[in-house]
Each structure stands twice: as C-alpha cells, then as structure tokens.
Design an enzyme around this catalytic site. Structure first.
Site, PDB file in Angstrom:
ATOM      1  N   PHE A 149       0.814  -1.221   0.000  1.00 60.72           N
ATOM      2  CA  PHE A 149       0.000   0.000   0.000  1.00 60.72           C
ATOM      3  C   PHE A 149       0.845   1.269   0.000  1.00 60.72           C
ATOM      4  CE2 PHE A 149       1.033  -0.033   4.508  1.00 60.72           C
ATOM      5  CZ  PHE A 149       1.149   1.314   4.792  1.00 60.72           C
ATOM      6  N   CYS A 281       9.613   1.864   3.448  1.00 63.36           N
ATOM      7  CA  CYS A 281      10.561   0.788   3.753  1.00 63.36           C
ATOM      8  C   CYS A 281      11.970   1.334   3.887  1.00 63.36           C
ATOM      9  CB  CYS A 281      10.522  -0.276   2.663  1.00 63.36           C
ATOM     10  SG  CYS A 281      11.185   0.299   1.121  1.00 63.36           S
ATOM     11  N   GLU A 384       9.432  -4.105  12.998  1.00 65.46           N
ATOM     12  CA  GLU A 384       9.186  -2.966  12.096  1.00 65.46           C
ATOM     13  C   GLU A 384       7.886  -2.300  12.550  1.00 65.46           C
ATOM     14  OE1 GLU A 384       7.892  -3.798   8.028  1.00 65.46           O
ATOM     15  OE2 GLU A 384       9.114  -2.124   7.347  1.00 65.46           O
TER      16      GLU A 384
HETATM   17  P1  NAD Z   1       1.633  -6.611   3.082  1.00 64.50           P
HETATM   18  O1  NAD Z   1       2.660  -7.673   3.127  1.00 64.50           O
HETATM   19  O2  NAD Z   1       0.533  -6.626   4.066  1.00 64.50           O
HETATM   20  O3  NAD Z   1       0.913  -6.615   1.635  1.00 64.50           O
HETATM   21  C1  NAD Z   1       1.646  -6.639   0.447  1.00 64.50           C
HETATM   22  C2  NAD Z   1       0.852  -7.377  -0.614  1.00 64.50           C
HETATM   23  O4  NAD Z   1       0.654  -8.723  -0.195  1.00 64.50           O
HETATM   24  C3  NAD Z   1      -0.524  -6.780  -0.861  1.00 64.50           C
HETATM   25  O5  NAD Z   1      -0.784  -6.770  -2.243  1.00 64.50           O
HETATM   26  C4  NAD Z   1      -1.456  -7.716  -0.105  1.00 64.50           C
HETATM   27  O6  NAD Z   1      -2.730  -7.813  -0.704  1.00 64.50           O
HETATM   28  C5  NAD Z   1      -0.733  -9.042  -0.177  1.00 64.50           C
HETATM   29  N1  NAD Z   1      -1.001  -9.885   0.999  1.00 64.50           N
HETATM   30  C6  NAD Z   1      -1.243  -9.453   2.265  1.00 64.50           C
HETATM   31  N2  NAD Z   1      -1.447 -10.507   3.084  1.00 64.50           N
HETATM   32  C7  NAD Z   1      -1.326 -11.615   2.332  1.00 64.50           C
HETATM   33  C8  NAD Z   1      -1.407 -13.014   2.609  1.00 64.50           C
HETATM   34  N3  NAD Z   1      -1.662 -13.471   3.832  1.00 64.50           N
HETATM   35  N4  NAD Z   1      -1.204 -13.877   1.600  1.00 64.50           N
HETATM   36  C9  NAD Z   1      -0.924 -13.438   0.361  1.00 64.50           C
HETATM   37  N5  NAD Z   1      -0.846 -12.128   0.033  1.00 64.50           N
HETATM   38  C10 NAD Z   1      -1.030 -11.215   1.004  1.00 64.50           C
HETATM   39  O7  NAD Z   1       2.421  -5.212   3.104  1.00 64.50           O
HETATM   40  P2  NAD Z   1       1.811  -3.743   3.193  1.00 64.50           P
HETATM   41  O8  NAD Z   1       1.293  -3.523   4.568  1.00 64.50           O
HETATM   42  O9  NAD Z   1       0.938  -3.457   2.044  1.00 64.50           O
HETATM   43  O10 NAD Z   1       3.150  -2.856   2.978  1.00 64.50           O
HETATM   44  C11 NAD Z   1       4.030  -2.531   4.006  1.00 64.50           C
HETATM   45  C12 NAD Z   1       5.208  -3.479   4.047  1.00 64.50           C
HETATM   46  O11 NAD Z   1       5.883  -3.474   2.792  1.00 64.50           O
HETATM   47  C13 NAD Z   1       6.250  -3.047   5.072  1.00 64.50           C
HETATM   48  O12 NAD Z   1       6.740  -4.204   5.714  1.00 64.50           O
HETATM   49  C14 NAD Z   1       7.343  -2.407   4.224  1.00 64.50           C
HETATM   50  O13 NAD Z   1       8.631  -2.413   4.791  1.00 64.50           O
HETATM   51  C15 NAD Z   1       7.285  -3.261   3.002  1.00 64.50           C
HETATM   52  N6  NAD Z   1       7.877  -2.587   1.848  1.00 64.50           N
HETATM   53  C16 NAD Z   1       9.078  -3.058   1.407  1.00 64.50           C
HETATM   54  C17 NAD Z   1       9.697  -2.439   0.335  1.00 64.50           C
HETATM   55  C18 NAD Z   1      11.014  -2.944  -0.188  1.00 64.50           C
HETATM   56  O14 NAD Z   1      11.363  -2.619  -1.310  1.00 64.50           O
HETATM   57  N7  NAD Z   1      11.731  -3.740   0.577  1.00 64.50           N
HETATM   58  C19 NAD Z   1       9.078  -1.340  -0.285  1.00 64.50           C
HETATM   59  C20 NAD Z   1       7.844  -0.901   0.206  1.00 64.50           C
HETATM   60  C21 NAD Z   1       7.250  -1.545   1.284  1.00 64.50           C
END
Ligand code: NAD
Length: 499
Positions: A149, A281, A384
């Site tokens: 998101f 992130c 985090e």
């Molecule tokens: P999230 O892991 O909750 O969701 C990411 C994606 O995974 C979404 O599209 C979501 O629909 C899907 N998803 C969620 N739960 C799932 C499940 N149980 N099974 C399968 N798919 C699932 O992450 P978020 O809250 O949207 O984003 C924040 C996180 O992303 C933070 O941990 C942040 O550090 C990380 N992030 C990392 C980077 C990087 O490049 N390393 C960049 C941006 C964000």
C-alpha cells in the site's frame, strides 16, 4: 459509494466474485470506495487473455515498445496532479509526497525507454572454426507483480514498466488498501498505445495471490510487502518453478558519529523518520549516536524539531509534514508497540500518544514519538513499527554502532552521518545491508541503479529496476551456429572442446 473495478483486456470490468474490501480515506476514517476481490477463476481468465496477446507484443520491435513508454511518461506528467490527489485520498500522504511517489515511478519508465539498448545480446565471432555464438534476451511470457500500500504509484511502475518493455504481459495485483492509482496507471498505459491485455490489474487479497502462485502460465512474480508474506510468496513461487523476487520489511539504522554536523543529522532524522508517517521501507526508524555526549547533543536537537511537526490531512496543503497512517489496524498496532516500549523501559522523550486533530477525530493520525535508551531486546527495536516512531539506541563506539545494524535481521537501508571519509568508507565496505547512505538518510537509488535489501528484507538474487530488472524479466538463450562449409566430415562422440 464508488465501486472500483479490475482492468482486463483494456477495459474496466466489474468483479464477479461477490467479495469486496472497503477502501478508506484515512484522514477521515471513512469508507470511500469498495474494491472487488478477485476469485481464482477471475485471475485465471485474466492470465489466459494476457497469454493470448503476449506473443504479438514480444514480436513488436523493442523500439516500438519503448515509444509506448515515452508516451506513458508524457501522460504521467499530464496527470500528475490527478494521480497525486487520488493517491493522497486513499493513502493519506501529503500531496508533494504523493507527487514524489509518481515521479520516482515515472523515472523507472524513463529508464525502460532504453529497452532497445538494454535488450541487446552478446555476439562472439569465430568462437571456433566457422562457428559464431550469440545470446539473446527473450521475454518470459506472463509475469505478475504483487505490491504494497505504501507506494501505490512507484512500486507498480517499478514492476510493470520493465516487464512490459521486455515484451512480457503483466498482471498487477496491487494493494487492496489504495487500488485507485494502479487502475489509473493501467488506463494511462492503454491510452499510450499499449495493446489490450498486455497489462491487467486484478484486485484482490490472499485468494488472488494464491491464484497467482498456482497459475502455471505465470512465469515470474515480483513482490514487495512485509517480510512474512515475502517469504511465503518466495517459498511457494520457487517451489512451483517460477522466477521470484520478493522485497520485505525493514528496520533502518542511522549512525551518527561524534564529528557529524548535528543540525544536519537532526534534520535528516526528522525527515527520514517521520516523513509519510514513517510508512516507508527506507524510513529511518533507529538512530544510533556514538557516545553519550553525541546522543545528548542529538536528542537536544531532535526534540524541538519533532515537537514542531505538523500532522494533518493532505487537504490542508503543503504546510502539513505528514498525514495519517493507512488503517485503524495500523494505528492500533503502532500504539501497542509504543506502549510496549514504555513498559519495557525505554524513555519516551517525545510522547505523541495524546495527539488529537480537531475535526478529524475519526482519522488514523498518530503523533510523533521519540524513544531514547532503546535496547536490543525490546519489541520496538526488533519489530518494524511502520509509523512515526524513532528509537534511539546509544552505542559506546563505532564498532558497537556497526554491530547494531549488522546484527539486525533486516537489511534494507542504512546511513552514517560523519565528516570522516575513512569511517564512511569502512562503513560502506563492511555493512551487510543493501542500500547505504553517507550523509544521505534515505539512499533510494535512482532508476538506472538497482534497489534491493539484504537479509530478511529481500529474497531472490536480482534487484528491482535498473539493469537487474531487464535480467529478471527476460531469459537468456545462447545460439551456437556453424554453416555447412565449416562442418568437418564424421560424427564426434566426445564433448566438443575448442580446437
Ligand atoms: P503486506 O505484506 O501486508 O501486503 C503486500 C501485498 O501482499 C498486498 O498486495 C497484499 O494484498 C498481499 N497480501 C497481504 N497478506 C497476504 C497473505 N496473507 N497472503 C498473500 N498475500 C497477502 O504489506 P503492506 O502492509 O501493504 O506494505 C508494508 C510493508 O511493505 C512493510 O513491511 C514495508 O517495509 C514493506 N515494503 C518493502 C519495500 C522494499 O522494497 N523492501 C518497499 C515498500 C514496502
């Protein structure tokens, strides 16, 4: 109530699963739209239609594919304000920050315009008698991206632009929290001349993600999100024989040496720690001053800066430093972690717990927090938080400061503030973290370098954007050619070796 769609075969189409998720305006705490959650059948149908048109896109010469991206860049500039508004509305970040989100994605599209050059293969003339050898980079077929998101423009663009430039079809499963901008991006690609079906946006949750993992046509998955989900997708995707790269969570440390310019370090920490409400992130969430005197000087500089931060809705204009966090659940999680910090003995130097914004009582605003005397065993250090909470860990020496960053399970980004070139060089050489800033608090590489974390922040062996993206979204084929005039009589029974 607005009902959002999927984008399939060049059209917005209604979901058929009957399942929806609420999309909120986090500043108001109000539902502003409903997004359909795709079933396996809907995902599979989208993939099948993408697979049907992908060969003709792959056969389109790379210069023509690049021209579509040139037009995408123009349209992104044209629609910048509209995209930023839609992004802020569902995410909560300020308008200038939302425009930056679009801009950093747009720069990757610009890089991908170099596809004709980046896709060139290698050629060896006369590799043997009458033998020439060459390699080519060919698209994989259908690739998928699953995105978080927190950058609803930038990260989808990081995925879709190189995948498409390489001649693949691409299925995007964006975050269900802020799906409007990814849908707008798909329409921009369409308007720019991308053939129908090459870019599909399939909204959904775990069911759609599992359908991506189980779909045999999908050859590659690029994921960005939290570490547990990154690990889940990496393991299952690899087991299914797909090419997978997954980027996860972070806990980024900024080391402040005694010789650093303390005003610069404090300014940097406030921007990198609290910008976008800490929902980046690459946010700095841990400050590591070296020596108690440095720590005292740093805290003294930080406190008035943090107390002055303006927290508010994006509609309040450029004066707001950061907005709400994304959901009520995210807010509750941050509050729980802050309480654990207090309970476990950290000193809460700036206490944002009683923050209230008049007129926005239902919004997911979190006041800024600063902790001092944080230790390795505390939950606020290990976890985090993804909120406006900066922890200070006091190190006695540079070596101890280095060990904090090195020993942490995450390895996305880090920074050091110092005037000493020797220390800075040593830090950059030894640190086991993917992106390093020297007097730069958020060292997000530009589009023509690559982006990726180490340790539990990244799974897979290639980074995002830059030249790595062209490697990830293609496979190499190597051709060895000899014409009849070069072929000697007879069969060879041992492994060919160079004569
Ligand atoms: P999230 O892991 O909750 O969701 C990411 C994606 O995974 C979404 O599209 C979501 O629909 C899907 N998803 C969620 N739960 C799932 C499940 N149980 N099974 C399968 N798919 C699932 O992450 P978020 O809250 O949207 O984003 C924040 C996180 O992303 C933070 O941990 C942040 O550090 C990380 N992030 C990392 C980077 C990087 O490049 N390393 C960049 C941006 C964000």
């Amino acid at each position: 109530m607005q009902e959002l769609h999927h984008f399939i075969n060049g059209k917005l189409v209604a979901g058929t699963s009957g399942r929806f998720a609420d999309v909120y305006n986090p500043a108001l705490g109000e539902v502003v739209a409903k997004v359909p959650l795709a079933s396996k059948a809907e995902l599979d149908a989208a993939v099948a239609s993408a697979a049907a048109v992908q060969p003709s896109w792959a056969a389109t010469n790379p210069q023509r594919r690049a021209r579509v991206l040139m037009e995408v860049v123009r349209l992104l500039h044209r629609d910048m304000d509209k995209l930023a508004e839609a992004l802020s509305r569902e995410h909560g970040k300020t308008l200038p920050d939302a425009a930056g989100d679009v801009q950093r994605g747009l720069e990757v599209v610009e890089f991908c315009i170099g596809a004709p050059h980046l896709l060139k293969g290698e050629y060896t003339d006369s590799a043997g008698p009458g033998i020439d050898m060459y390699s080519m980079r060919q698209p994989l077929g259908v690739a998928a991206g699953i995105t978080p998101f927190n950058f609803p423009a930038m990260i989808p663009l990081w995925k879709m632009a190189p995948a498409i430039a390489c001649g693949n079809a691409f299925i995007l499963k964006p975050s269900e929290r802020d799906p409007s901008v990814p849908l707008m991006l798909a329409q921009i690609f369409q308007e720019a001349g991308l053939p129908d079906g090459i870019l599909q946006v399939v909204n959904g949750d775990k069911e759609a993600v599992d359908a991506i993992l189980d779909n045999e046509t999908i050859q590659a998955i690029g994921f960005v999100g939290s570490t547990p989900i990154a690990h889940y997708i990496y393991s299952r995707g690899c087991a299914a024989g797909k090419r997978v790269q997954c980027f996860g969570g972070a806990k980024n440390h900024m080391i402040v040496m005694p010789d650093a310019d303390m005003d610069q370090a404090a300014d940097a920490l406030v921007g990198a720690g609290y910008g976008a409400a800490g929902e980046r992130c690459m946010a700095i969430s841990v400050a590591v001053p070296v020596g108690d005197e440095t720590a005292d000087r740093l805290i003294e500089k930080l406190v008035p800066r943090i107390e002055k931060l303006k927290v508010g809705p994006y509609t309040a204009g450029k004066d707001v430093d950061y907005g709400p966090v994304v959901t009520a659940a995210a807010k509750a999680n941050i509050e729980r972690l802050v309480q654990s910090g207090v309970d476990q003995g950290a000193k809460l130097v700036v206490d944002g717990r009683n923050f209230r914004l008049q007129g926005y009582e239902n919004g997911y605003f979190v006041g800024p927090h600063l902790f001092d005397h944080v230790t390795r065993d505390m939950d606020i250090y290990k976890t985090e938080i993804f909120g406006p909470v900066l922890s200070t860990v006091r190190a006695k020496s540079y070596e101890e400061a280095l060990s904090y960053a090195m020993d942490h399970e995450y390895g996305n980004g880090t920074a050091i503030f110092t005037r000493d070139g020797d220390t800075a060089r040593d830090f950059a050489q030894r640190i086991n973290i993917g992106m390093v800033g020297i007097n730069v608090p958020i060292p997000v590489p530009l589009a023509y370098h690559t982006f990726g974390g180490w340790k539990k922040s990244g799974f897979g062996d290639l980074n995002q954007h830059g030249p790595d993206a062209f490697r990830f979204y293609t496979r190499t084929k190597t051709v060895t050619a000899r014409w009849p005039s070069g072929i000697k009589e007879g069969s060879a029974f041992s492994i060919p070796v160079m004569e």
